[in-house]
Structure formats: C-alpha cells, structure tokens
Design a protein around this motif. Sequence first.
Motif, PDB file in Angstrom:
ATOM      1  N   ILE A   1       0.877  -1.165   0.000  1.00  0.00           N
ATOM      2  CA  ILE A   1       0.000   0.000   0.000  1.00  0.00           C
ATOM      3  C   ILE A   1       0.917   1.217   0.000  1.00  0.00           C
ATOM      4  O   ILE A   1       1.820   1.310   0.834  1.00  0.00           O
ATOM      5  N   TYR A   2       0.699   2.139  -0.923  1.00  0.00           N
ATOM      6  CA  TYR A   2       1.580   3.305  -0.976  1.00  0.00           C
ATOM      7  C   TYR A   2       0.791   4.609  -1.025  1.00  0.00           C
ATOM      8  O   TYR A   2      -0.335   4.664  -1.501  1.00  0.00           O
ATOM      9  N   ALA A   3       1.437   5.645  -0.494  1.00  0.00           N
ATOM     10  CA  ALA A   3       0.924   7.019  -0.585  1.00  0.00           C
ATOM     11  C   ALA A   3       1.981   7.809  -1.336  1.00  0.00           C
ATOM     12  O   ALA A   3       3.160   7.781  -0.975  1.00  0.00           O
ATOM     13  N   SER A   4       1.579   8.494  -2.405  1.00  0.00           N
ATOM     14  CA  SER A   4       2.555   9.212  -3.215  1.00  0.00           C
ATOM     15  C   SER A   4       1.955  10.493  -3.763  1.00  0.00           C
ATOM     16  O   SER A   4       0.901  10.471  -4.394  1.00  0.00           O
ATOM     17  N   MET A   5       2.639  11.593  -3.497  1.00  0.00           N
ATOM     18  CA  MET A   5       2.194  12.879  -4.023  1.00  0.00           C
ATOM     19  C   MET A   5       2.947  13.215  -5.314  1.00  0.00           C
ATOM     20  O   MET A   5       2.371  13.715  -6.264  1.00  0.00           O
ATOM     21  N   THR A   6       4.230  12.908  -5.333  1.00  0.00           N
ATOM     22  CA  THR A   6       5.083  13.294  -6.463  1.00  0.00           C
ATOM     23  C   THR A   6       5.428  12.125  -7.378  1.00  0.00           C
ATOM     24  O   THR A   6       6.080  12.325  -8.401  1.00  0.00           O
ATOM     25  N   GLY A   7       5.039  10.917  -6.977  1.00  0.00           N
ATOM     26  CA  GLY A   7       5.386   9.727  -7.747  1.00  0.00           C
ATOM     27  C   GLY A   7       6.572   8.977  -7.164  1.00  0.00           C
ATOM     28  O   GLY A   7       6.849   7.852  -7.567  1.00  0.00           O
ATOM     29  N   ASN A   8       7.285   9.572  -6.201  1.00  0.00           N
ATOM     30  CA  ASN A   8       8.458   8.913  -5.622  1.00  0.00           C
ATOM     31  C   ASN A   8       8.099   7.610  -4.917  1.00  0.00           C
ATOM     32  O   ASN A   8       8.800   6.610  -5.057  1.00  0.00           O
ATOM     33  N   ASN A   9       7.009   7.602  -4.163  1.00  0.00           N
ATOM     34  CA  ASN A   9       6.645   6.381  -3.440  1.00  0.00           C
ATOM     35  C   ASN A   9       5.960   5.356  -4.323  1.00  0.00           C
ATOM     36  O   ASN A   9       6.017   4.164  -4.038  1.00  0.00           O
ATOM     37  N   GLU A  10       5.337   5.815  -5.380  1.00  0.00           N
ATOM     38  CA  GLU A  10       4.828   4.852  -6.354  1.00  0.00           C
ATOM     39  C   GLU A  10       6.007   4.102  -6.970  1.00  0.00           C
ATOM     40  O   GLU A  10       5.963   2.880  -7.134  1.00  0.00           O
ATOM     41  N   GLU A  11       7.086   4.830  -7.256  1.00  0.00           N
ATOM     42  CA  GLU A  11       8.297   4.200  -7.790  1.00  0.00           C
ATOM     43  C   GLU A  11       8.915   3.251  -6.751  1.00  0.00           C
ATOM     44  O   GLU A  11       9.332   2.143  -7.082  1.00  0.00           O
ATOM     45  N   ILE A  12       8.946   3.689  -5.492  1.00  0.00           N
ATOM     46  CA  ILE A  12       9.477   2.834  -4.424  1.00  0.00           C
ATOM     47  C   ILE A  12       8.652   1.547  -4.329  1.00  0.00           C
ATOM     48  O   ILE A  12       9.207   0.447  -4.224  1.00  0.00           O
ATOM     49  N   ALA A  13       7.333   1.678  -4.373  1.00  0.00           N
ATOM     50  CA  ALA A  13       6.457   0.497  -4.328  1.00  0.00           C
ATOM     51  C   ALA A  13       6.740  -0.425  -5.513  1.00  0.00           C
ATOM     52  O   ALA A  13       6.769  -1.656  -5.358  1.00  0.00           O
ATOM     53  N   ASP A  14       6.963   0.154  -6.676  1.00  0.00           N
ATOM     54  CA  ASP A  14       7.262  -0.652  -7.869  1.00  0.00           C
ATOM     55  C   ASP A  14       8.596  -1.382  -7.728  1.00  0.00           C
ATOM     56  O   ASP A  14       8.719  -2.545  -8.134  1.00  0.00           O
ATOM     57  N   ILE A  15       9.600  -0.719  -7.156  1.00  0.00           N
ATOM     58  CA  ILE A  15      10.916  -1.348  -6.959  1.00  0.00           C
ATOM     59  C   ILE A  15      10.785  -2.538  -6.017  1.00  0.00           C
ATOM     60  O   ILE A  15      11.300  -3.634  -6.283  1.00  0.00           O
ATOM     61  N   VAL A  16      10.076  -2.342  -4.910  1.00  0.00           N
ATOM     62  CA  VAL A  16       9.887  -3.421  -3.932  1.00  0.00           C
ATOM     63  C   VAL A  16       9.056  -4.549  -4.548  1.00  0.00           C
ATOM     64  O   VAL A  16       9.371  -5.733  -4.382  1.00  0.00           O
ATOM     65  N   SER A  17       8.022  -4.188  -5.278  1.00  0.00           N
ATOM     66  CA  SER A  17       7.175  -5.190  -5.923  1.00  0.00           C
ATOM     67  C   SER A  17       7.982  -6.053  -6.885  1.00  0.00           C
ATOM     68  O   SER A  17       7.883  -7.291  -6.857  1.00  0.00           O
TER      69      SER A  17
END
Length: 150
Positions: A7-23
């Motif tokens: 589950i991610y929270a992202s305003m700028t896209g940085n955490n969406e990218e982090i979630a994708d890396i971990v995934s």
Amino acid sequence: MASAKIIYASMTGNNEEIADIVSEALENLGVDVDVSEISQADTEDFADVDICIVATYTYGDGELPDEAVDFYEDLQDEDLSGKVYGVCGSGDTFYDDSFGKSVDDFAAAFEKTGATKGADIVKVDLEAEEDDIEHLEAFAKSLAEKAADM
C-alpha cells in the motif's frame, strides 16, 4: 508461494516508484504481489497475504499524508498476527528532525498489530537512486526470507 500487499501514498510519484521497486524485487523472489494506492485501500486488504508493506511519504514537518490518516488509524486496530510487515518511504532531508517520520509512525502502528517485523525500515531522500534501489531490494529479500521462515 508467499503473497504480499503493498500500500503506498505518493504525491510526487516517488513512493509509487518505491512500491514498484519493492514489488519487482519480491516478484523476482517468487512472491505474488498486489499493489494499491492508499486512498483505494483498506487495512483489511492485509488479511489474505503473508507480507504487509506500507510505502509512505512524510509531509511538511513530519505529518502523515492526509490521504493516509484513516488507514494509519485503522491499521492500529488490525490483528496481523502471523504476518510479516515492512515499512519504507521517502522524505526530504531538509527536514532534519522529521525526515521520514511517517515511515517511523507506520512502523509503530504495525507494532500494535501483532505482525512480525521482517526488515529494517528504508527511508529514501526524495527519489530512489542507485544505492536506495539496492537497499529496497535488500528490504524485499529480508521480508521474503522472514515470511518463508514463519
């Protein structure tokens, strides 16, 4: 096969990218992964998985993202005994005293759920760079190994 929910929270896209890396790292380790944005998620989404992950940013001087507050509050009431958790996310080192505070807050919330900590938290300064990606991949590996041991 182990399963994970990110589950991610992202305003700028940085955490969406982090979630994708971990995934991607978890999938490479044979883990079945589902990823959701926090405003589209519910803490009950963790009920049917082995590994529970939150990737969040810290807003301003250490505040939780507005869209994450309800999820954070609900998480503390979940019983996640028998599951493995991990928390990661981005912050801005400009805020020395509160860098990545929301990551710490979510880790504390998971502690109340009875879940087992599967990896040390990972905090990324703004966006993930090469060494951050290595830390996130090691984070994923640690979570997968801990889940396999349970």
